[in-house]
Design a protein around this motif. Sequence first.
Motif, mmCIF file in Angstrom:
data_model
loop_
_atom_site.group_PDB
_atom_site.id
_atom_site.type_symbol
_atom_site.label_atom_id
_atom_site.label_comp_id
_atom_site.label_asym_id
_atom_site.label_seq_id
_atom_site.Cartn_x
_atom_site.Cartn_y
_atom_site.Cartn_z
ATOM 1 N N PRO A 42 5.683 -0.853 -6.542
ATOM 2 C CA PRO A 42 5.025 0.365 -7.429
ATOM 3 C C PRO A 42 3.219 0.145 -7.595
ATOM 4 O O PRO A 42 2.596 1.045 -7.482
ATOM 5 N N LEU A 65 1.732 -1.594 -5.245
ATOM 6 C CA LEU A 65 1.115 -0.921 -3.711
ATOM 7 C C LEU A 65 1.435 0.513 -3.591
ATOM 8 O O LEU A 65 0.169 1.050 -2.910
ATOM 9 N N MET A 66 2.306 1.216 -4.048
ATOM 10 C CA MET A 66 2.267 2.497 -3.844
ATOM 11 C C MET A 66 1.141 3.347 -4.275
ATOM 12 O O MET A 66 0.451 4.085 -4.146
ATOM 13 N N SER A 83 -2.215 2.702 -2.695
ATOM 14 C CA SER A 83 -2.383 3.306 -1.414
ATOM 15 C C SER A 83 -2.589 4.742 -1.719
ATOM 16 O O SER A 83 -3.343 5.498 -0.936
ATOM 17 N N LEU A 110 -5.864 1.198 -0.663
ATOM 18 C CA LEU A 110 -4.966 0.176 0.214
ATOM 19 C C LEU A 110 -4.636 0.932 1.624
ATOM 20 O O LEU A 110 -4.211 2.050 1.630
ATOM 21 N N ALA A 120 -2.078 1.278 4.561
ATOM 22 C CA ALA A 120 -0.625 0.849 4.869
ATOM 23 C C ALA A 120 -0.499 1.245 6.210
ATOM 24 O O ALA A 120 -0.767 2.257 6.775
ATOM 25 N N TYR A 180 -0.132 -4.266 4.894
ATOM 26 C CA TYR A 180 -0.953 -3.598 3.779
ATOM 27 C C TYR A 180 -2.573 -4.337 3.813
ATOM 28 O O TYR A 180 -2.418 -5.780 4.209
#
Lengths: 246, 106
Positions: B44, B46-47, B50, B55, B57, B73
Amino acid sequence: MTASREVASEHVVRRLARFALTVAVRGRRANGGPWGEAILAEFAQTCGQWEAIRWAFGGIRAALQERRAAHRELPRRVRIRRRAIRFVLTAGLAAFVLQQWVLTFSYQPSPAMAPTLQTSDYFLSDRIGFRLIGLDRGDIVVYQPSDDPGGTAIRRVIGLPGDRIDCRAGLVVRNGAEVGEPYLPADCIPTIVPDGSVYLLADNRAMANQTDPVVDADQVQGRMVARLWNGGPESWLAPPARSDTR
Amino acid sequence: MPRIPHTSPQTLLLFSALLVDPSRWRYGYDLSRETGLASGTLYPILMRLSQQKLLDADWQPSDEPGRPPRHTYRLTADGAALARQRLAAAAADAPAPATRLAFGAR
């Protein structure tokens, strides 16, 4: 080829974890969202059962979050329709559970309980409460008669275990005292209600006293809590008339 | 007072892992091992990073043949700047950085 052989030799716990994660990510589709697929691809890196379970468990949470976010992106119309479908399914299931095990809506097809319940009356019976607080004399119960497996009948509780039941001049006598109930005349064999049994009579005694009044308490399925309304023979709600007079 | 975004101990742990070598593409599993964050916490974050263009990906073919491609990533330039700023602010705020780190790493 290699990959499929590896999957086949995977420990059952790891296979289950992978399966649960795949379902959460993809549902019925061939591919899930990019983040769910990313977590699924990393699953192969985990070693051992515990790490696999931990990865799958967290992955399921993340994948569900991704799916919820995708759901918020859908057009309003689609979201409302999905919510409506979910509501109808949930309500249907809740109604089924309620009707089957909690509060049952039933139809009285015979005059056996007249004048308390008339033919074609609809009534509600409680299926849990009486098991917790017990039956009392005078309660109206739905039970499953021994001579009619699958069928039900409705009667009034006259005697509980240990009660001595007798009939004198058409009146029921319980433990030596007349039961002051202004129903139709009763005729019975003197009995002491055994343990684990109840003594049941119909209010309309002339119509429905052919069955054995001593009934195993396990056969009682519910206690009437309310009479609702009369369906009447012309009512579209009323099922076809039945010939028996139970 | 609204909470300042990207200041949770978990996010800071992820920032420090990604800042070790900001130009390198990192795998989710390795980040999880390094930070000690469970997949349900890590992804979550990372989401969110991004989605806010902090970030990058990308899908890259796996080093092992026959395996599916893996998601990788790394911080964008904005992300790296923000990560440094947040880590510096957290270090300045914490009276005892050692205990804070120990708490975060558990």
